[in-house]
Design a protein around this motif. Sequence first.
Motif, mmCIF file in Angstrom:
data_model
loop_
_atom_site.group_PDB
_atom_site.id
_atom_site.type_symbol
_atom_site.label_atom_id
_atom_site.label_comp_id
_atom_site.label_asym_id
_atom_site.label_seq_id
_atom_site.Cartn_x
_atom_site.Cartn_y
_atom_site.Cartn_z
ATOM 1 N N SER A 327 34.857 31.427 43.929
ATOM 2 C CA SER A 327 35.256 30.236 43.812
ATOM 3 C C SER A 327 36.508 30.558 42.781
ATOM 4 O O SER A 327 36.972 29.026 41.727
ATOM 5 N N HIS A 328 36.683 31.510 42.469
ATOM 6 C CA HIS A 328 38.294 31.457 41.545
ATOM 7 C C HIS A 328 39.937 32.343 42.583
ATOM 8 O O HIS A 328 39.314 32.366 43.352
ATOM 9 N N PRO A 329 40.669 31.849 41.545
ATOM 10 C CA PRO A 329 41.881 31.372 43.087
ATOM 11 C C PRO A 329 41.960 34.112 42.865
ATOM 12 O O PRO A 329 41.806 34.465 41.621
ATOM 13 N N ILE A 330 42.626 33.889 43.895
ATOM 14 C CA ILE A 330 43.069 35.187 44.285
ATOM 15 C C ILE A 330 44.949 35.359 43.701
ATOM 16 O O ILE A 330 45.545 34.491 44.176
ATOM 17 N N VAL A 331 45.041 35.983 42.762
ATOM 18 C CA VAL A 331 46.101 36.828 42.621
ATOM 19 C C VAL A 331 46.636 38.617 42.593
ATOM 20 O O VAL A 331 46.211 39.114 42.250
ATOM 21 N N ASP A 332 47.175 39.297 43.707
ATOM 22 C CA ASP A 332 46.707 40.482 43.891
ATOM 23 C C ASP A 332 47.351 40.706 44.660
ATOM 24 O O ASP A 332 48.369 40.296 45.498
ATOM 25 N N ARG A 333 47.951 42.489 44.939
ATOM 26 C CA ARG A 333 48.807 43.090 45.962
ATOM 27 C C ARG A 333 47.956 43.668 47.040
ATOM 28 O O ARG A 333 46.548 44.687 46.513
ATOM 29 N N VAL A 334 47.505 43.285 47.951
ATOM 30 C CA VAL A 334 47.543 43.845 48.944
ATOM 31 C C VAL A 334 48.797 44.326 50.447
ATOM 32 O O VAL A 334 49.405 43.552 50.403
ATOM 33 N N GLY A 335 48.165 45.706 50.557
ATOM 34 C CA GLY A 335 49.064 46.260 51.452
ATOM 35 C C GLY A 335 50.683 46.615 51.451
ATOM 36 O O GLY A 335 51.337 46.561 51.788
ATOM 37 N N GLY A 336 50.771 46.185 49.961
ATOM 38 C CA GLY A 336 52.298 46.121 49.281
ATOM 39 C C GLY A 336 52.863 44.195 49.227
ATOM 40 O O GLY A 336 53.488 44.926 48.675
ATOM 41 N N ALA A 337 51.766 43.411 49.815
ATOM 42 C CA ALA A 337 52.568 42.839 49.622
ATOM 43 C C ALA A 337 51.915 41.691 47.877
ATOM 44 O O ALA A 337 50.557 42.781 48.227
ATOM 45 N N ILE A 338 52.140 40.854 47.976
ATOM 46 C CA ILE A 338 51.893 39.825 46.605
ATOM 47 C C ILE A 338 51.017 38.806 47.324
ATOM 48 O O ILE A 338 51.737 38.009 47.915
ATOM 49 N N ILE A 339 49.653 38.573 47.303
ATOM 50 C CA ILE A 339 48.555 37.723 47.659
ATOM 51 C C ILE A 339 48.506 35.955 46.426
ATOM 52 O O ILE A 339 48.203 36.287 45.190
ATOM 53 N N PHE A 376 47.492 34.928 29.746
ATOM 54 C CA PHE A 376 46.600 35.226 30.261
ATOM 55 C C PHE A 376 46.780 36.749 31.196
ATOM 56 O O PHE A 376 47.387 37.488 31.134
ATOM 57 N N GLN A 377 45.318 37.316 31.526
ATOM 58 C CA GLN A 377 45.177 38.796 31.514
ATOM 59 C C GLN A 377 45.707 38.294 32.897
ATOM 60 O O GLN A 377 44.886 38.526 33.959
ATOM 61 N N VAL A 378 46.994 39.865 32.928
ATOM 62 C CA VAL A 378 47.575 39.406 35.060
ATOM 63 C C VAL A 378 46.084 40.150 36.250
ATOM 64 O O VAL A 378 45.634 39.221 37.320
ATOM 65 N N GLY A 379 45.397 41.125 35.303
ATOM 66 C CA GLY A 379 44.185 41.860 36.005
ATOM 67 C C GLY A 379 43.167 40.729 36.878
ATOM 68 O O GLY A 379 42.337 41.028 37.636
ATOM 69 N N ASP A 380 42.784 39.895 35.629
ATOM 70 C CA ASP A 380 41.493 38.879 36.204
ATOM 71 C C ASP A 380 41.516 38.477 36.910
ATOM 72 O O ASP A 380 40.478 37.288 37.491
ATOM 73 N N LEU A 381 42.761 38.049 38.113
ATOM 74 C CA LEU A 381 42.982 37.527 39.228
ATOM 75 C C LEU A 381 42.885 38.912 40.554
ATOM 76 O O LEU A 381 42.783 37.755 41.867
ATOM 77 N N GLY A 382 42.658 39.952 40.091
ATOM 78 C CA GLY A 382 42.563 40.853 41.179
ATOM 79 C C GLY A 382 41.620 41.031 41.748
ATOM 80 O O GLY A 382 40.327 40.542 41.283
ATOM 81 N N LEU A 383 41.044 41.903 43.477
ATOM 82 C CA LEU A 383 39.908 41.579 43.849
ATOM 83 C C LEU A 383 39.330 42.961 43.676
ATOM 84 O O LEU A 383 38.273 43.249 43.220
ATOM 85 N N LYS A 384 39.965 43.827 42.428
ATOM 86 C CA LYS A 384 39.589 45.497 42.499
ATOM 87 C C LYS A 384 38.772 44.859 40.829
ATOM 88 O O LYS A 384 38.724 43.972 40.048
ATOM 89 N N ASN A 385 37.742 45.152 40.660
ATOM 90 C CA ASN A 385 36.632 45.538 39.448
ATOM 91 C C ASN A 385 36.384 43.802 39.412
ATOM 92 O O ASN A 385 36.479 44.041 38.347
#
Length: 395
Positions: A327-339, A376-385
């Motif tokens: 239940s946290h948002p996602i901001v990441d790259r998937v297949g080259g797109a930013i989601i 805010f660390q951008v990677g904190d909302l990424g899906l990896k790790n």
Amino acid sequence: MAGDPKIIVIGAGILGLASAYHLLKSGRRDLLVIDRLQGAGRGNTARSAAAYRDMFSSELNRRLSQGSIAVYEQIQKETDIGLKRIGYLWLKTAEQMRQSRASLDAMARAGVEFETLEPQQLRKLLPEMRAGSMVHGILGRNCGILNPNLLCRFYEKGIMASGGRLVYGAEVTGFTRNREGLIFGVKVGEQILEGTVVVAAGVWMGATLRLAGLQAPVVPRKRQLFSISAKEGPLRQLLHTKGFSAHNLLPFTILPGDAYLRPATAAFILGFANPDQPPGLEDQPEAERDFFVQRIRPQIEEYFPPFQGAAPEYAWAGHYADHPADSHPIVDRVGGAIIVGGDSGSGIMKADALGRIAAGLYFGMDRVELGDGRPFQVGDLGLKNRRLAPEELVI
Ligand SMILES: Cc1cc2nc3c(=O)[nH]c(=O)nc-3n(C[C@H](O)[C@H](O)[C@H](O)COP(=O)(O)OP(=O)(O)OC[C@H]3O[C@@H](n4cnc5c(N)ncnc54)[C@H](O)[C@@H]3O)c2cc1C
């Protein structure tokens, strides 16, 4: 749509608009926002209760909303976005209060502004509450309501003022890829537009990414709202309860069973994020009378008898874009797109921060500054790790 933009944002809901706004503020000029609906914010943004709070069990969620609230309060000073800091009032049984203790202590340590109210204090503030109610209260101060259409209008104007373009009534039906096989463009009917793609398609994120054979861990879940007139009598009196905020309105109030009352103009909007609602996306979601009569009204009339027999003047339904893993948002790259998405029912209150993080990801930054000046660390909302403890306060 003449001329290829360098950034294409799919979705003119609040997340697409805030992302586009911050991409443009950070220096991009060639940007296009595309939505298949006929205007901005007409998806789930317009269907929301548009309440905001910084009371979350997760520090990350708190920082996202605090950073956004700071911006919205600043905007309200110059442009009316209907923001009213009326507070959030949780009514809790003694047992629920005990269970909340650890997250309340953590919030207090983190400087979240709230106070706890004993049953007798609460009864003084809320004489309309059923006599003999032994509930406790938690009153969040940095919380309130706003008008999502006006907030969308603010970002839309900002996008246009910075040279961004918005196209409505245009549906993205596919993607194109670059030589490395990464998404680098969209198909809109016969037209192909090339550029970095930002997918801010809300609950349609899964359906949109499927066009490229990709998946999103975001699940649509139906949510319903019911408007009850409070133009006169005891409901009007309850709506205009004094003593909680300068607005002399009842705070956004959540009952022990999780149904909620959201003050509006001469009305209450009642809702309940039903935990047994199975995931699923309806094309034309409609509010169900039985859900109101059987699941919402009994919860509310138990504490506020003036709601006995109340019938909605109108009602509507939409979907939360749930990210069930945490239940946290996602901001990441998937297949080259930013989601950007998966906001689990709290996307408006976090939109400005998510827009800044999406822009940070585009520019390859590790950190961005949120609207309250905090990093805010951008990677904190990424899906990896990703290892985030699930948010406990989903309403
Ligand atoms: C009943 C209810 C109550 C809520 N209450 C609150 C609340 O109190 N506070 C809060 O912060 N949040 C609340 N929310 C959640 C909030 O509404 C969302 O978090 C927010 O609106 C998400 O914004 P978005 O831009 O991601 O999605 P949307 O506003 O749905 O925008 C997505 C857009 O993408 C477009 N799109 C999708 N696919 C395509 C395509 N292929 N081509 C072109 N366009 C496309 C859609 O047309 C849509 O306009 C509530 C939601 C509901 C349903």
